[in-house]
Scaffold this motif. Structure first.
Motif, PDB file in Angstrom:
ATOM      1  N   ASP A  10       0.835  -1.202   0.000  1.00 58.43           N
ATOM      2  CA  ASP A  10       0.000   0.000   0.000  1.00 58.43           C
ATOM      3  C   ASP A  10       0.871   1.255   0.000  1.00 58.43           C
ATOM      4  O   ASP A  10       1.971   1.265   0.551  1.00 58.43           O
ATOM      5  CB  ASP A  10      -0.901   0.042   1.228  1.00 58.43           C
ATOM      6  CG  ASP A  10      -2.010  -1.003   1.175  1.00 58.43           C
ATOM      7  OD1 ASP A  10      -2.280  -1.509   0.075  1.00 58.43           O
ATOM      8  OD2 ASP A  10      -2.593  -1.303   2.231  1.00 58.43           O
ATOM      9  N   LEU A  11       0.352   2.319  -0.600  1.00 56.31           N
ATOM     10  CA  LEU A  11       1.095   3.582  -0.588  1.00 56.31           C
ATOM     11  C   LEU A  11       1.281   4.069   0.837  1.00 56.31           C
ATOM     12  O   LEU A  11       2.377   4.460   1.251  1.00 56.31           O
ATOM     13  CB  LEU A  11       0.341   4.639  -1.405  1.00 56.31           C
ATOM     14  CG  LEU A  11       0.086   4.334  -2.882  1.00 56.31           C
ATOM     15  CD1 LEU A  11      -0.570   5.547  -3.546  1.00 56.31           C
ATOM     16  CD2 LEU A  11       1.377   3.972  -3.602  1.00 56.31           C
ATOM     17  N   ALA A  12       0.186   4.068   1.601  1.00 57.93           N
ATOM     18  CA  ALA A  12       0.221   4.455   3.006  1.00 57.93           C
ATOM     19  C   ALA A  12      -0.493   3.381   3.800  1.00 57.93           C
ATOM     20  O   ALA A  12      -1.624   2.998   3.462  1.00 57.93           O
ATOM     21  CB  ALA A  12      -0.451   5.812   3.214  1.00 57.93           C
ATOM     22  N   SER A  13       0.144   2.879   4.831  1.00 60.00           N
ATOM     23  CA  SER A  13      -0.434   1.792   5.614  1.00 60.00           C
ATOM     24  C   SER A  13      -1.630   2.282   6.420  1.00 60.00           C
ATOM     25  O   SER A  13      -1.669   3.422   6.882  1.00 60.00           O
ATOM     26  CB  SER A  13       0.623   1.209   6.556  1.00 60.00           C
ATOM     27  OG  SER A  13       1.746   0.761   5.832  1.00 60.00           O
TER      28      SER A  13
ATOM     29  N   ASN B 164      -6.617   5.063  13.123  1.00 56.27           N
ATOM     30  CA  ASN B 164      -7.283   6.353  12.933  1.00 56.27           C
ATOM     31  C   ASN B 164      -6.821   7.043  11.656  1.00 56.27           C
ATOM     32  O   ASN B 164      -6.437   8.206  11.670  1.00 56.27           O
ATOM     33  CB  ASN B 164      -7.024   7.248  14.149  1.00 56.27           C
ATOM     34  CG  ASN B 164      -7.586   6.665  15.428  1.00 56.27           C
ATOM     35  OD1 ASN B 164      -8.798   6.492  15.558  1.00 56.27           O
ATOM     36  ND2 ASN B 164      -6.715   6.332  16.379  1.00 56.27           N
ATOM     37  N   GLY B 165      -6.842   6.307  10.545  1.00 54.15           N
ATOM     38  CA  GLY B 165      -6.420   6.883   9.281  1.00 54.15           C
ATOM     39  C   GLY B 165      -5.210   6.168   8.723  1.00 54.15           C
ATOM     40  O   GLY B 165      -4.882   5.043   9.117  1.00 54.15           O
ATOM     41  N   THR B 166      -4.521   6.826   7.813  1.00 52.79           N
ATOM     42  CA  THR B 166      -3.349   6.228   7.171  1.00 52.79           C
ATOM     43  C   THR B 166      -2.077   6.908   7.662  1.00 52.79           C
ATOM     44  O   THR B 166      -2.079   8.055   8.090  1.00 52.79           O
ATOM     45  CB  THR B 166      -3.431   6.365   5.644  1.00 52.79           C
ATOM     46  OG1 THR B 166      -3.639   7.731   5.303  1.00 52.79           O
ATOM     47  CG2 THR B 166      -4.577   5.532   5.092  1.00 52.79           C
ATOM     48  N   THR B 167      -0.994   6.164   7.579  1.00 50.55           N
ATOM     49  CA  THR B 167       0.295   6.674   8.008  1.00 50.55           C
ATOM     50  C   THR B 167       0.760   7.811   7.104  1.00 50.55           C
ATOM     51  O   THR B 167       0.320   7.930   5.959  1.00 50.55           O
ATOM     52  CB  THR B 167       1.351   5.560   8.011  1.00 50.55           C
ATOM     53  OG1 THR B 167       1.375   4.940   6.717  1.00 50.55           O
ATOM     54  CG2 THR B 167       1.016   4.507   9.054  1.00 50.55           C
ATOM     55  N   THR B 168       1.664   8.617   7.597  1.00 48.59           N
ATOM     56  CA  THR B 168       2.107   9.805   6.861  1.00 48.59           C
ATOM     57  C   THR B 168       3.325   9.548   5.980  1.00 48.59           C
ATOM     58  O   THR B 168       3.725  10.429   5.223  1.00 48.59           O
ATOM     59  CB  THR B 168       2.422  10.941   7.839  1.00 48.59           C
ATOM     60  OG1 THR B 168       3.408  10.490   8.785  1.00 48.59           O
ATOM     61  CG2 THR B 168       1.173  11.368   8.598  1.00 48.59           C
ATOM     62  N   ARG B 169       3.913   8.361   6.089  1.00 53.02           N
ATOM     63  CA  ARG B 169       5.008   7.966   5.209  1.00 53.02           C
ATOM     64  C   ARG B 169       4.855   6.495   4.869  1.00 53.02           C
ATOM     65  O   ARG B 169       4.294   5.721   5.647  1.00 53.02           O
ATOM     66  CB  ARG B 169       6.375   8.213   5.873  1.00 53.02           C
ATOM     67  CG  ARG B 169       6.741   9.697   5.968  1.00 53.02           C
ATOM     68  CD  ARG B 169       8.053   9.868   6.711  1.00 53.02           C
ATOM     69  NE  ARG B 169       8.465  11.264   6.719  1.00 53.02           N
ATOM     70  CZ  ARG B 169       8.994  11.880   7.783  1.00 53.02           C
ATOM     71  NH1 ARG B 169       9.142  11.238   8.917  1.00 53.02           N
ATOM     72  NH2 ARG B 169       9.366  13.146   7.695  1.00 53.02           N
ATOM     73  N   HIS B 170       5.358   6.123   3.712  1.00 57.65           N
ATOM     74  CA  HIS B 170       5.281   4.734   3.276  1.00 57.65           C
ATOM     75  C   HIS B 170       6.130   3.861   4.200  1.00 57.65           C
ATOM     76  O   HIS B 170       7.231   4.241   4.601  1.00 57.65           O
ATOM     77  CB  HIS B 170       5.790   4.629   1.835  1.00 57.65           C
ATOM     78  CG  HIS B 170       5.794   3.230   1.301  1.00 57.65           C
ATOM     79  ND1 HIS B 170       4.643   2.511   1.088  1.00 57.65           N
ATOM     80  CD2 HIS B 170       6.824   2.420   0.941  1.00 57.65           C
ATOM     81  CE1 HIS B 170       4.958   1.312   0.609  1.00 57.65           C
ATOM     82  NE2 HIS B 170       6.270   1.241   0.516  1.00 57.65           N
TER      83      HIS B 170
END
Length: 397
Positions: free
Chosen positions: A110-113, A117-123
């Motif tokens: 995935d581009l962002a894991s 509470n949402g997706t991570t800010t870095r891959h």
């Protein structure tokens, strides 16, 4: 004939005694660690631990950031459970392995894991061979001074695993209380450390040992390097294209101030030195300054994973590359380094990428690009994707 009968009888007694001792040992272990036996009946055997501590490391590998936390089979076994346990997240759905997947060389497709509470800010960065580097700092911006300190920061992150103690989250102490109520943790901490007390420091120790145990040295490159005197000679098991790519990778570029272009090699080894192919601790920004799924610039990304196992056996990437996940194939990767733009605001661009103060122009031919790709593919092994000692112990065999 009498002597033969006596020998057989003695052997039978010894075999019986050994079998009895082994049965007694197994029974004792089951008695001491009943929750482990019940939960991990087919995936963890505390009588016969997987080999984490004494794995074979090639003699040409010299970098090691283990420091004061050498790998032990017992603590690494606990680390494996911690790595895969969704109970370490606030809603019991996310583990370390959610973002660092064995099938993707412990990276993420995935581009962002996805976190709580949402997706991570870095891959998510691949974890292959994290032990074998002079660089001891972790995260893309090196904000963790050691692997041990890195291991629990995702747990403490509001977005990722949710024990931040802020934004309505529970605290890390509340996680410890939760773990004390999980029977197999009391037993595994006792087994690994001689005490069933659960602490963050012990968690970091065990996770650090497990992650450092994840190694990959069964690649085509390793087969060639094992019989060579160094990297500056052709490997006998390489194709001519792979050897050409190796030469390009290892050789420095020669800058021509008149044309502002380079010739000769590509100089990848200046930042990713063989045979570990880890990042040079002195590296600075690589020219990619975007922010993942957000506006603005980010010039603090100075770390990188090892170049080993960037690709699978079929040549496909183990997830997109860079902290922005903005590079989807090796051609684009090489193209980026072949034409570095000195973007406004990037005051942290690595000097090796701006010879004479100007972004490098490698002037590569299509043949050279393909040669480099062929060489990069030789850095991938196969064992890391399938070895059960790095697999999910919660999945019943």
């Amino acid at each position: 004939m009498i002597k033969k009968s006596i020998s057989i009888a003695i052997f039978g007694l010894l075999l019986s005694a050994c079998s009895k001792d082994d049965t007694t040992y197994q029974s004792t272990t089951t008695t001491l660690y009943p929750n482990v036996s019940t939960t991990f009946a087919t995936t963890l055997d505390l009588n016969h631990l997987d080999n984490y501590a004494a794995q074979i490391i090639p003699n040409y590998i010299t970098k090691d950031n283990t420091g004061a936390n050498p790998i032990t089979d017992k603590a690494a076994t606990l680390g494996r459970v911690l790595f895969y346990d969704t109970n370490l997240s606030a809603n019991n759905t996310i583990s370390c392995s959610s973002c660092h997947i064995q099938a993707d060389a412990f990276g993420d497709s995935d581009l962002a894991s996805q976190g709580l509470n949402g997706t991570t800010t870095r891959h998510a960065m691949r974890l292959i061979n994290t032990r074998f580097s002079n660089e001891s700092k972790f995260f893309w911006d090196e904000r963790a001074a050691s692997l041990e300190l890195q291991t629990t920061q995702p747990i403490r992150n509001h977005i990722e695993m949710g024990y931040s103690g802020a934004n309505g989250d529970q605290t890390f102490d509340e996680l410890i209380t939760k773990m004390n109520g999980i029977g197999y943790y009391k037993e595994l901490f006792q087994f690994a450390f001689g005490s069933d007390q659960i602490t963050e420091t012990k968690m970091q120790t065990a996770l650090g040992q497990f992650i450092r145990s994840i190694q990959s040295f069964d690649s085509k490159y390793d087969t060639g390097r094992a019989t060579a005197n160094g990297n500056n000679q052709n490997f006998t098991n390489f194709t001519s294209q792979e050897n050409s790519g190796k030469t390009l990778f290892m050789s420095p570029p020669v800058f021509d101030s008149n044309s502002n272009r380079t010739s000769g090699g590509v100089g990848c080894a200046a930042c990713h030195a063989a045979p570990e192919f880890a990042i040079d601790p002195n590296s600075r920004n690589n020219g990619i300054i975007a922010v993942l799924n957000a506006p603005g610039i980010d010039i603090t990304n100075t770390r990188a994973p090892s170049l080993r196992d960037m690709v699978k056996a079929d040549g496909s990437l183990n997830g997109p590359l860079m902290h922005t996940a903005g590079i989807a194939n090796l051609q684009t990767l090489i193209g980026h380094y072949g034409n570095i733009n000195t973007a406004p605001g990037n005051t942290n661009l690595d000097p090796r990428l701006r010879p004479n103060g100007i972004g490098q122009k490698l002037n590569l031919t299509a043949t050279e690009v393909n040669d480099l790709i062929a060489f990069i593919k030789t850095l991938s092994g196969s064992k890391v994707y399938t070895d059960k000692k790095w697999s999910n112990p919660f999945l019943k065999i």
